[in-house]
Structures are given as structure tokens and as C-alpha cells.
Design an enzyme around this catalytic site. Structure first.
Site, mmCIF file in Angstrom:
data_model
loop_
_atom_site.group_PDB
_atom_site.id
_atom_site.type_symbol
_atom_site.label_atom_id
_atom_site.label_comp_id
_atom_site.label_asym_id
_atom_site.label_seq_id
_atom_site.Cartn_x
_atom_site.Cartn_y
_atom_site.Cartn_z
ATOM 1 N N MET A 202 5.312 28.961 52.274
ATOM 2 C CA MET A 202 5.998 30.213 52.096
ATOM 3 C C MET A 202 5.409 31.352 51.870
ATOM 4 S SD MET A 202 9.702 30.390 49.825
ATOM 5 C CE MET A 202 9.325 31.502 48.277
ATOM 6 N N HIS A 203 5.651 32.394 52.289
ATOM 7 C CA HIS A 203 4.728 33.572 51.901
ATOM 8 C C HIS A 203 5.371 35.094 52.368
ATOM 9 C CE1 HIS A 203 3.771 33.912 56.127
ATOM 10 N NE2 HIS A 203 3.281 35.094 55.975
ATOM 11 N N ARG A 204 6.435 34.956 52.822
ATOM 12 C CA ARG A 204 7.054 36.245 53.337
ATOM 13 C C ARG A 204 7.306 37.208 52.323
ATOM 14 N NH1 ARG A 204 6.400 35.344 58.510
ATOM 15 N NH2 ARG A 204 5.254 37.531 58.309
ATOM 16 N N ARG A 236 -0.571 35.030 47.888
ATOM 17 C CA ARG A 236 0.727 35.792 47.265
ATOM 18 C C ARG A 236 1.942 34.971 46.588
ATOM 19 N NH1 ARG A 236 4.193 40.378 48.886
ATOM 20 N NH2 ARG A 236 2.988 40.936 50.854
ATOM 21 N N ASP A 280 8.489 29.659 56.382
ATOM 22 C CA ASP A 280 8.978 31.230 56.606
ATOM 23 C C ASP A 280 7.886 31.899 57.642
ATOM 24 O OD1 ASP A 280 6.982 31.631 54.979
ATOM 25 O OD2 ASP A 280 8.329 32.990 53.528
#
Ligand code: UD1
Ligand code: UDP
Length: 360
Positions: A202-204, A236, A280
Site C-alpha cells: 500500500m502506498h497511494r 512513504r 493499491d
């Protein structure tokens, strides 16, 4: 005639791999410009090594910052390089800030621009990448569209540049990497058996900006306590776990194996041996589809609409109840169609198009 590819972030490097090889074997002079958007070894150098890419010819060293900072610095630092090197055609890839900055700079320097992976739309204005794609497409002279849907999206927008259907690079990338990945030691290192774990990324920006979504993710981990979950964490996301004060709660989830981001060969080994992937990411949805791994996408929409057919990809948003339900649901038995992403000759098609563009 000289061509320059502008790249800077993980998904740009993945697409550059086969394109650089094809351009080189066609005898085209091709420079690689790295903006420096991604710089950790496991976010950048490892991809150059996994794809046997040469070191970038030019490194702009821009690094992290706001989108405006990145765009401004890349454009400023790139301008003289493009002019000094007398570049005739700029190629940009996908939808990152490095993509848009490269596109704006080429346009302002009066250099022809080609966009690889043109025409994708999620129609979701909360995604920074959606504007990057639209703006890059409308600045491009040559648009290399990966799917028929992408071609149609561009037609609907009455795009000015010339649109070519090329198929998607992921077919040949996966074809090649799936066999190389058989030699990866990552499963042994992590003490994992094939088809015994879930893989998660997950990083969006829109998912990592809210503490609520991190709680949803932790609730997912807690509800799936009987499943091993392998979680290579994007920098992130790691940063946000820390700043939301949730890192301790993550580390208490003994079913979750957290690790640094891994290189491409190891990642594909993890993906093809996973039961299901929860993500994501844009690229991973396609890769899962091509590897026949059911995908649970923590978004409300996708630009890769082809993957939704036959339930190979299920959209859940970052909603723990929906994610858990999707994990427990049966693996799809519907047939899926590999050909929606082309026949695996995309890099060759692109380099033939580029040859003919620069020879006119
Ligand atoms: C970028 C792309 C996104 C793509 C993703 C792939 C944009 C707008 N977004 O998002 O489309 O899906 O890459 O991974 O271009 N950081 C590090 N080390 C690094 C790189 C980043 O620590 O090598 C950290 C920094 O704190 C940085 C943050 O990650 O501020 C975000 O990096 P950035 O490049 O701005 O965006 P991504 O989330 O990586
Ligand atoms: N990827 C990787 N290692 C990881 C996570 C992802 O090699 O730890 C690969 C993944 O297979 C994909 C690429 O990185 O091809 C880009 O994925 P990412 O999710 O970063 O970006 P997106 O495709 O969403 O823009």
C-alpha cells in the site's frame, strides 16, 4: 538522432527495462535520464540491476518533496541537459511526477514527446496520477496506448497527438521475469511455503494521507490473524505508520512479515507464489492478472478495467470488512484472457514506431 527517456520512480524503471533493450538492439542512440525522485537502493538501483540496465547517463538528483517541488526542480534541471545533448525525442513512462515534468520540459524545449502507457484513466480526481496522465497525454506528439480501452479514452478526449495501440509492456516483462524468479531465494529467506501466504502493498497518496485507512489496514491484519501476510513497506507508508503513531501496533501483528521494498525479481517470486495479493498499486494489478493470482485492490476504481473481468481483481477500497471478505472468497474459476494486454511484443512495436518517427 538522439532519444532520451526520463524516469525517476519505481514503476518508470520497470517499463524502461524492455524499452531500453529494444531501442538499443535497433541501433537507436538512447540516453537514460534519472530524475532522482526515488533514490533508496531498493526503490531505484536494484531495478537497474534486475533489468540489467546501464547506469543513467544523467542523474538530476531531485529527491523528495512536494509535487510542486519535484515538478519545478526536474523541469529546471532537465532543460539544459536536453538542449546540450541535442535530444530529438523525449520518452516518458506512466503517470508519476517525473513523467509529467519530463513532458512539460520537452514541450517547452520544443522537443517531440512520446508517452508510453498513454490513455489510462481511473476517472478519479483524488489520484494525483490521474492529472499527471491527462496532462502528459495532451502534451504528447506520440501516444503509445497499452490497451484498446486506453485508445478509446484518448479518442473521447479528442487528443491531438498520434495514437498507436502497442499492447502493454507487462506481458513480456512477466514472461521473462517469472522464469528468472524461480531462482530467487526470497521464499527461503522468509521461511515461506508457496501458496501459503498473502502478499500486501500500500502506498497511494490518497490512502496514506489518512490515519483512518491505517486503522482499517491494522484491523485487516488483526482479523486475518490465521493468515501469514507478507508486507514489503514503501518508504512513504513506513513514514506515515510512524507519524500516525501506529508502528508499534503493526509490529504486534505476529502474522505480518514486514520487510523493506524488494527488487523486481524477488517481488515477482513473492507474487507468483502468493495465495492472493492485496494492493493499491497500478502495476501489481496487471502483474497479478498475468500470473493468475487473485488480486484485492484497496481502491474504489482502477485504470486497468480489464482485470476486473471474471473477478480476478476485486475493488474493496481500504475497508477491512470488504478486504477480509474478499480474502475468504473462493478463487475465481472463470477463464481470463491474457490477450487483453497484447501479445508480448510491445517493446519491439514501440522501438519500430520510434525508428520510423525519427527517420521522418
Ligand atoms: C510515486 C508516484 C506514484 C507511484 C509510486 C511508485 C507520483 C506523484 N507518485 O509515489 O504514482 O505509484 O511512486 O512507488 O509521482 N521516499 C523515500 N525514499 C525513496 C523514495 C521516496 O524515503 O527512494 C519517501 C519520501 O519520504 C517521500 C515519499 O516516500 O516523500 C513519497 O515519495 P514520492 O516519490 O513523492 O511519491 P511515491 O509515494 O513514491
Ligand atoms: N514492486 C517491486 N517491489 C516491491 C513492490 C513493488 O518490485 O516491493 C514492483 C511491482 O511489481 C510493480 C512496480 O514495482 O511492477 C511498481 O509498483 P508500485 O506499486 O510502486 O507503483 P504503481 O504501479 O502503483 O505506480
Amino acid at each position: 538522432m538522439k532519444i532520451a527517456s526520463i524516469v525517476g520512480a519505481r514503476p518508470n524503471f520497470v517499463k524502461l527495462g524492455p524499452v531500453h533493450k529494444s531501442l538499443k538492439s535497433s541501433g537507436i542512440k538512447h540516453l537514460i535520464v534519472h530524475t532522482g525522485q526515488h533514490y533508496d537502493y531498493e526503490m531505484s538501483d536494484i531495478f537497474f540491476s534486475d533489468f540489467e540496465l546501464p547506469n543513467p547517463d544523467i542523474h538530476l538528483g531531485v529527491g523528495s518533496g512536494s509535487s510542486c517541488f519535484q515538478l519545478g526542480e526536474i523541469i529546471k534541471r532537465l532543460e539544459n541537459k536536453l538542449i546540450d545533448k541535442q535530444i530529438d525525442l523525449v520518452l516518458v513512462y506512466g503517470d508519476t511526477n517525473s513523467t509529467l515534468a519530463g513532458a512539460i520540459c520537452a514541450n517547452k524545449c520544443n522537443i517531440k514527446l512520446g508517452h508510453i502507457e498513454a490513455g489510462l484513466r481511473s476517472y478519479d480526481p483524488s489520484m494525483p496520477e490521474e492529472y499527471n496522465r491527462i496532462l502528459t497525454d495532451h502534451l504528447s506528439n506520440y501516444l503509445f496506448a497499452p490497451t484498446r480501452n486506453a485508445v478509446n479514452n484518448l479518442k473521447k478526449e479528442k487528443i491531438r497527438g498520434k495514437v498507436y495501440y502497442t499492447g502493454d509492456l507487462s506481458v513480456e516483462i512477466i514472461d521473462k521475469t517469472r522464469s528468472i524468479s524461480k531462482n530467487s531465494e526470497i521464499l527461503d529467506i522468509l521461511n515461506l511455503q508457496s501458496k501459503s501466504y498473502l502478499l500486501l502493498t500500500m502506498h497511494r497518496a490518497e490512502n496514506t494521507s489518512s490515519r483512518y485507512f491505517f486503522i482499517q489496514l491494522l484491523e485487516t491484519f488483526e482479523a486475518l490473524k490465521d493468515n501469514i501476510i507478507v508486507f514489503p513497506i514503501h518508504p512513504r507508508t513506513k513514514k506515515m505508520f510512524e507519524s500516525f503513531g501506529l508502528l508499534d501496533r503493526l509490529l504486534k501483528c505476529s502474522n505480518v512479515k514486514t520487510l523493506l521494498p524488494v527488487g523486481y525479481i524477488d517481488f515477482i517470486a513473492l507474487l507468483q507464489n502468493s495465495l492472493k495479493v492485496i494492493t493499491d498499486s497500478g502495476g501489481i494489478q496487471k502483474e497479478a492478472y498475468l500470473l493468475n493470482v487473485p488480486c484485492i485492490t484497496m481502491r474504489k476504481n482502477t485504470e486497468w478495467v480489464e482485470t476486473i473481468e471474471g473477478h480476478w481483481n476485486v475493488l474493496t477500497g481500504v475497508d477491512s470488512k470488504k478486504i477480509v471478505k474478499a480474502v475468504r472468497r473462493q478463487t475465481p474459476n472463470s477463464k481470463y484472457s491474457e490477450s487483453v494486454f497484447g501479445n508480448g511484443r510491445t517493446s519491439r512495436v514501440i522501438s519500430e514506431l520510434v525508428s520510423s518517427i525519427i527517420s521522418h
